[in-house]
Design a protein around this motif. Structure first.
Motif, PDB file in Angstrom:
ATOM      1  N   SER A 137       3.197 -16.016   9.125  1.00  0.00           N
ATOM      2  CA  SER A 137       3.143 -14.712   9.775  1.00  0.00           C
ATOM      3  C   SER A 137       3.405 -13.658   8.710  1.00  0.00           C
ATOM      4  N   THR A 138       3.389 -12.387   9.111  1.00  0.00           N
ATOM      5  CA  THR A 138       3.583 -11.296   8.164  1.00  0.00           C
ATOM      6  C   THR A 138       4.718 -10.400   8.622  1.00  0.00           C
ATOM      7  N   LYS A 139       5.689 -10.183   7.740  1.00  0.00           N
ATOM      8  CA  LYS A 139       6.671  -9.133   7.998  1.00  0.00           C
ATOM      9  C   LYS A 139       6.031  -7.842   7.509  1.00  0.00           C
ATOM     10  N   TYR A 140       5.733  -6.964   8.458  1.00  0.00           N
ATOM     11  CA  TYR A 140       5.068  -5.690   8.179  1.00  0.00           C
ATOM     12  C   TYR A 140       6.125  -4.602   8.236  1.00  0.00           C
ATOM     13  N   THR A 141       6.301  -3.899   7.128  1.00  0.00           N
ATOM     14  CA  THR A 141       7.277  -2.816   7.072  1.00  0.00           C
ATOM     15  C   THR A 141       6.569  -1.544   6.647  1.00  0.00           C
ATOM     16  N   ALA A 142       6.813  -0.485   7.413  1.00  0.00           N
ATOM     17  CA  ALA A 142       6.239   0.828   7.098  1.00  0.00           C
ATOM     18  C   ALA A 142       7.390   1.810   6.926  1.00  0.00           C
ATOM     19  N   GLN A 143       7.364   2.509   5.812  1.00  0.00           N
ATOM     20  CA  GLN A 143       8.365   3.536   5.535  1.00  0.00           C
ATOM     21  C   GLN A 143       7.644   4.875   5.373  1.00  0.00           C
ATOM     22  N   ALA A 144       8.211   5.907   5.957  1.00  0.00           N
ATOM     23  CA  ALA A 144       7.695   7.268   5.774  1.00  0.00           C
ATOM     24  C   ALA A 144       8.786   8.060   5.071  1.00  0.00           C
TER      25      ALA A 144
ATOM     26  N   ILE B 273       0.875  -1.170   0.000  1.00  0.00           N
ATOM     27  CA  ILE B 273       0.000   0.000   0.000  1.00  0.00           C
ATOM     28  C   ILE B 273       0.915   1.223   0.000  1.00  0.00           C
ATOM     29  N   VAL B 274       0.684   2.137  -0.937  1.00  0.00           N
ATOM     30  CA  VAL B 274       1.451   3.379  -0.982  1.00  0.00           C
ATOM     31  C   VAL B 274       0.454   4.527  -0.995  1.00  0.00           C
ATOM     32  N   PHE B 275       0.642   5.460  -0.047  1.00  0.00           N
ATOM     33  CA  PHE B 275      -0.194   6.653  -0.041  1.00  0.00           C
ATOM     34  C   PHE B 275       0.661   7.872   0.260  1.00  0.00           C
ATOM     35  N   THR B 276       0.142   9.034  -0.077  1.00  0.00           N
ATOM     36  CA  THR B 276       0.846  10.286   0.186  1.00  0.00           C
ATOM     37  C   THR B 276      -0.108  11.293   0.806  1.00  0.00           C
ATOM     38  N   THR B 277       0.468  12.211   1.575  1.00  0.00           N
ATOM     39  CA  THR B 277      -0.330  13.293   2.155  1.00  0.00           C
ATOM     40  C   THR B 277      -0.219  14.579   1.333  1.00  0.00           C
ATOM     41  N   VAL B 278       0.567  14.566   0.264  1.00  0.00           N
ATOM     42  CA  VAL B 278       0.732  15.771  -0.549  1.00  0.00           C
ATOM     43  C   VAL B 278      -0.264  15.838  -1.705  1.00  0.00           C
ATOM     44  N   LEU B 279      -1.105  14.810  -1.818  1.00  0.00           N
ATOM     45  CA  LEU B 279      -2.198  14.786  -2.787  1.00  0.00           C
ATOM     46  C   LEU B 279      -3.444  14.305  -2.063  1.00  0.00           C
ATOM     47  N   THR B 280      -4.608  14.691  -2.564  1.00  0.00           N
ATOM     48  CA  THR B 280      -5.863  14.154  -2.074  1.00  0.00           C
ATOM     49  C   THR B 280      -6.570  13.459  -3.234  1.00  0.00           C
ATOM     50  N   GLU B 281      -7.783  13.003  -2.988  1.00  0.00           N
ATOM     51  CA  GLU B 281      -8.537  12.243  -3.986  1.00  0.00           C
ATOM     52  C   GLU B 281      -8.431  12.866  -5.378  1.00  0.00           C
ATOM     53  N   GLY B 282      -8.196  11.998  -6.365  1.00  0.00           N
ATOM     54  CA  GLY B 282      -8.109  12.451  -7.753  1.00  0.00           C
ATOM     55  C   GLY B 282      -6.817  13.185  -8.069  1.00  0.00           C
ATOM     56  N   TRP B 283      -5.773  12.948  -7.270  1.00  0.00           N
ATOM     57  CA  TRP B 283      -4.446  13.514  -7.490  1.00  0.00           C
ATOM     58  C   TRP B 283      -4.382  15.031  -7.272  1.00  0.00           C
ATOM     59  N   LYS B 284      -5.301  15.589  -6.476  1.00  0.00           N
ATOM     60  CA  LYS B 284      -5.311  17.041  -6.233  1.00  0.00           C
ATOM     61  C   LYS B 284      -4.199  17.422  -5.267  1.00  0.00           C
ATOM     62  N   PRO B 285      -3.381  18.439  -5.609  1.00  0.00           N
ATOM     63  CA  PRO B 285      -2.316  18.884  -4.698  1.00  0.00           C
ATOM     64  C   PRO B 285      -2.896  19.337  -3.360  1.00  0.00           C
ATOM     65  N   HIS B 286      -2.126  19.103  -2.305  1.00  0.00           N
ATOM     66  CA  HIS B 286      -2.596  19.365  -0.950  1.00  0.00           C
ATOM     67  C   HIS B 286      -1.424  19.850  -0.096  1.00  0.00           C
ATOM     68  N   GLU B 287      -1.685  20.753   0.842  1.00  0.00           N
ATOM     69  CA  GLU B 287      -0.675  21.258   1.779  1.00  0.00           C
ATOM     70  C   GLU B 287      -0.955  20.650   3.148  1.00  0.00           C
ATOM     71  N   PRO B 288      -0.369  19.504   3.472  1.00  0.00           N
ATOM     72  CA  PRO B 288      -0.654  18.846   4.745  1.00  0.00           C
ATOM     73  C   PRO B 288       0.159  19.425   5.909  1.00  0.00           C
ATOM     74  N   TRP B 289      -0.210  19.028   7.105  1.00  0.00           N
ATOM     75  CA  TRP B 289       0.573  19.429   8.283  1.00  0.00           C
ATOM     76  C   TRP B 289       1.897  18.668   8.339  1.00  0.00           C
ATOM     77  N   LEU B 290       1.948  17.507   7.660  1.00  0.00           N
ATOM     78  CA  LEU B 290       3.192  16.752   7.537  1.00  0.00           C
ATOM     79  C   LEU B 290       3.226  16.122   6.152  1.00  0.00           C
ATOM     80  N   SER B 291       4.166  16.565   5.328  1.00  0.00           N
ATOM     81  CA  SER B 291       4.311  16.021   3.976  1.00  0.00           C
ATOM     82  C   SER B 291       5.076  14.708   4.031  1.00  0.00           C
ATOM     83  N   MET B 292       4.474  13.677   3.471  1.00  0.00           N
ATOM     84  CA  MET B 292       5.165  12.387   3.418  1.00  0.00           C
ATOM     85  C   MET B 292       4.483  11.466   2.426  1.00  0.00           C
ATOM     86  N   THR B 293       5.220  10.448   2.048  1.00  0.00           N
ATOM     87  CA  THR B 293       4.678   9.319   1.308  1.00  0.00           C
ATOM     88  C   THR B 293       4.972   8.096   2.155  1.00  0.00           C
ATOM     89  N   ALA B 294       3.953   7.269   2.362  1.00  0.00           N
ATOM     90  CA  ALA B 294       4.114   6.054   3.162  1.00  0.00           C
ATOM     91  C   ALA B 294       4.076   4.831   2.252  1.00  0.00           C
TER      92      ALA B 294
END
Length: 156
Positions: free
Chosen positions: A114-121, A83-104
């Motif tokens: 079992s599951t190896k769960y890895t989260a990158q910010a 799963i990859v998401f970003t806070t610098v865009l909102t629905e429909g690829w609209k640019p956004h100014e978040p309180w914290l810019s990141m892509t996860a």
């Protein structure tokens, strides 16, 4: 946890298969139970898990007065794997100014049932990376992974 100038990473083994961890991540009623460290409550406003789909959560300390938490856009969805998401865009690829810019980037890897769960910010600069680290990245994201594991074990 590992850190470089622009990226924070946390990884754990969750004692549940990737299909169950995926269910906990992608179904609103499950996601709300683990996404924010307890005792803070989470409410999902939007969770369209398709590329370009919106992602919005609210949080509340008292369970009544909900405030913005995360607003973003999903970039990539690979069922039961990534799963990859970003806070610098909102629905429909609209640019956004978040309180914290990141892509996860969230990855799920099967390791013997079992599951190896890895989260990158990923951050745009070292300053944002340090801000996230100082806000308690390791503690906060670590707590939510613990909550995710607890829920996944119940769902398994």
């Amino acid at each position: 946890m590992k850190s470089d100038n622009f990226k924070l990473t946390i990884s754990r083994i969750i004692k549940a298969p990737p299909s169950i961890v995926w269910k906990a991540w992608t179904e609103k009623e499950h996601f709300e139970q683990w996404w924010i460290p307890e005792p803070i409550k989470c409410k999902v406003v939007q969770m369209d898990m398709t590329p370009g789909g919106g992602f919005e959560t609210l949080m509340s300390e008292n369970g009544k007065d909900f405030q913005p938490h995360v607003e973003g856009c999903f970039l990539q969805i690979v069922p039961r794997e990534r799963i990859v998401f970003t806070t610098v865009l909102t629905e429909g690829w609209k640019p956004h100014e978040p309180w914290l810019s990141m892509t996860a980037i969230i990855t799920l890897e099967d390791v013997g049932g079992s599951t190896k769960y890895t989260a990158q910010a990923l951050h745009k600069n070292p300053e944002d990376n340090n801000k996230h680290l100082e806000m308690g990245f390791e503690e906060g994201w670590g707590a939510t992974i613990d909550q995710l594991e607890k829920l996944a074990m119940k769902l398994a």
